[in-house]
Scaffold this motif. Structure first.
Motif, mmCIF file in Angstrom:
data_model
loop_
_atom_site.group_PDB
_atom_site.id
_atom_site.type_symbol
_atom_site.label_atom_id
_atom_site.label_comp_id
_atom_site.label_asym_id
_atom_site.label_seq_id
_atom_site.Cartn_x
_atom_site.Cartn_y
_atom_site.Cartn_z
ATOM 1 N N CYS B 31 0.950 -1.069 0.068
ATOM 2 C CA CYS B 31 0.059 -0.082 -0.092
ATOM 3 C C CYS B 31 0.937 1.249 0.104
ATOM 4 O O CYS B 31 1.856 1.313 0.665
ATOM 5 N N CYS B 34 0.224 3.259 3.775
ATOM 6 C CA CYS B 34 0.798 2.544 4.927
ATOM 7 C C CYS B 34 1.944 1.532 4.699
ATOM 8 O O CYS B 34 2.541 0.910 5.980
ATOM 9 N N CYS B 50 -6.994 -0.710 0.663
ATOM 10 C CA CYS B 50 -6.321 -1.224 1.657
ATOM 11 C C CYS B 50 -6.859 -1.674 2.866
ATOM 12 O O CYS B 50 -7.620 -1.079 3.497
ATOM 13 N N CYS B 53 -5.552 0.464 6.101
ATOM 14 C CA CYS B 53 -5.371 2.032 6.222
ATOM 15 C C CYS B 53 -6.780 2.540 5.326
ATOM 16 O O CYS B 53 -7.035 3.628 5.453
HETATM 17 ZN ZN LIG Z 1 -2.861 0.799 3.499
#
Ligand SMILES: [Zn+2]
Lengths: 259, 279
Positions: B31, B34, B50, B53
């Motif tokens: 991601c 994050c 994701c 996050c």
């Molecule tokens: Zn993420």
């Protein structure tokens, strides 16, 4: 003829010595009355618009205003238009359609203004609505690119039955500097970009993307006057449905793809 | 560390191990926000959101169709259309080839028909992975054909956009696609057609300033950048940094430019509800 490089043409197209919107209005039309405002927010000085007589035809005239002195250029935001300016132009075109007046536009802009207020007031929406309205407008329209016709800011006044360019005008998707900084990651390669972009009147005529080139020089205004008169008379004879359909097909047929 | 935390950490570890057994051969992608890594199949199952996050990743056009349409209802239209490189632009042909290889698409726009809760629609998706979803002659032509198809078949038209704007490598031909797509949409709308424009991250420049802003209804994904001039260009022009959230979907909603913001997982249901009211 073709002794100037593309980038020299770009610089010439930007020159302050070229005629501005009021020069065209004074020379080609009689009794111009300027109208102001978008009826929503403010009057954008980078766009001039109003009504005038062309020979015995009442017309609506709209154009970018760059200004010639530094003070003027600042006052008119260098011909960079905000949503209010495009909306003023559209308002005047709606009015022209209502009263059956042809619309003549003069295009000379470095592009739509990339500012915070312009964005929050809907720059995208304003340009898109102009493209949509012009494409279906039930009155004749002629667009003349007189200097710098850059990006959506130029196109927002140029979805017309006839699109002409002055001999030394340029018409492009973006300024060569912007283009070079995106594709070559180096704004200094603007000269090279100008060649690759094929933005001169001669290039674009060859592609069929514009309808005519107007020779510059002493007889330019005379040539423009007689071309306008001839083409307006032609367009005004067409019935509205055929006019709009022909314009739609004109832009519809701009393609360059395998099928 | 609390006992609960230890348990939840354990659970995450076990879950990762199970995923590894299941998806060992799949590519792993982190991601961008994050940095948590997930297998490509996991991204797909989560509609490219994701799981850690909740950041939105770009959705490949085919996956978007799968998320929005009834199963197996998608029929592709005009797949053969591709650009002829009108300016004979240096290096463009190679760029096209590598993007075709990467995405399996001829160009950035996937067009077709399909059904949403059994209601037939004409639908198109701009794929941001193909030259940033930029609009050149092929994309413009497909949008116009899809719009004309919707008009002829009397179908609602739905287009998902994700684009950096007009395609530079095709010069003024690309600029003209703005006029061409806007004209087609205008004719479709004047004939009574319903056009729902769905804006995803990012929708900018010549796409934002043409057909994408002409929806009867304009929906956007949360946080999507939607603008004419990009943030970098504006910052250079005005010489100051832009405030947080400027030109994001929430900002456009506040300024009256879009109808609503719809979570990615709710998009299909929202579209279905809107369509139900346009029967
Ligand atoms: Zn993420």
């Amino acid at each position: 003829m073709q002794t100037m490089s593309s980038y020299e043409k770009v610089q010439l197209a930007r020159s302050k010595d070229r005629p501005g919107i009021y020069d065209y209005i004074r020379t080609l039309f009689d009794g111009f009355i300027e109208f102001h405002g978008d009826r929503l927010y403010r009057d954008d000085p980078s766009i001039v618009g109003g009504i005038a007589m062309f020979h015995d035809i009442p017309v609506t005239v709209i154009g970018h205003h760059k200004g010639k002195t530094t003070e003027e250029q600042i006052a008119y935001n260098f011909g960079m238009t905000s949503p209010e300016g495009y909306r003023k132009a559209r308002r005047l075109m709606v009015q022209a359609e209502k009263f059956g007046r042809p619309v003549i536009t003069f295009i000379d802009t470095p592009g739509a203004y990339p500012g915070m207020e312009a964005e929050s007031n809907g720059q995208s929406n304003a340009i898109a609505e102009n493209l949509a309205f012009m494409s279906a407008m039930q009155t004749p329209s002629i667009a003349i690119i007189t200097g710098e016709g850059s990006s959506g800011g130029a196109l927002a006044l140029a979805v017309s039955d006839r699109v002409w360019m002055l001999e030394n005008a340029v018409y492009s998707i973006l300024s060569p500097e912007g283009f070079a900084s995106i594709l070559y990651k180096d704004a200094k390669r603007a000269s090279e970009a100008s060649d690759a972009m094929k933005l001169t009147a001669q290039d674009l005529k060859q592609f069929g993307l514009i309808d005519a080139i107007i020779p510059e020089g002493k007889k330019m205004f005379l040539a423009l006057d007689s071309m306008l008169l001839r083409e307006l008379n032609r367009l005004m004879k067409m019935n509205k449905t055929a006019l709009v359909e022909t314009r739609y097909q004109k832009f519809r047929e701009i393609d360059h793809m395998n099928d | 560390m609390l006992l609960n935390d230890i348990f939840s950490q354990r659970k995450i570890m076990w879950d990762r191990m199970a995923q590894k057994r299941k998806r060992g051969q799949e590519k792993v992608k982190a991601c961008p926000k994050c940095k948590t890594e997930y297998y490509s199949g996991e991204w797909k199952e989560n509609q490219y959101i994701c799981p850690t996050c909740h950041a939105y990743m770009p959705v490949p056009a085919k996956e978007r169709m799968a998320n929005i349409l009834d199963e197996n209802s998608f029929k592709e239209l005009f797949p053969q259309i591709s650009t002829k490189d009108p300016l004979d632009f240096d290096g463009y042909e190679e760029k096209l080839q590598s993007n075709r290889k990467k995405t399996g698409m001829q160009d950035a726009f996937l067009a077709g028909s399909g059904k949403i809760n059994n209601q037939k629609v004409a639908i198109g998706v701009l794929d941001g992975r193909f030259l940033m979803g930029s609009m050149g002659t092929a994309v413009g032509e497909k949008i116009v054909r899809l719009t004309e198809y919707a008009k002829k078949k009397n179908l609602p038209l739905i287009i998902f956009s994700a684009s950096g704007g007009a395609r530079m490598q095709e010069g003024l031909f690309s600029l003209m696609q703005m006029a061409k797509t806007a004209a087609a949409i205008e004719q479709f709308k004047r004939k009574g057609g319903l056009f729902i424009s769905c804006l995803t991250n990012p929708t900018t420049g010549g796409v934002s300033a043409s057909y994408a802003s002409l929806g009867d209804i304009i929906l956007a994904e949360p946080g999507a950048l939607i603008c004419f001039a990009g943030p970098r260009v504006i910052e250079q022009t005005i010489g100051q940094t832009l405030p947080e959230g400027f030109q994001r979907a929430e900002f456009l909603l506040e300024h009256g430019m879009i109808d609503c913001i719809v979570e990615r997982k709710d998009f299909r249901d929202t579209l279905s509800s809107i369509l139900q009211m346009h029967l």
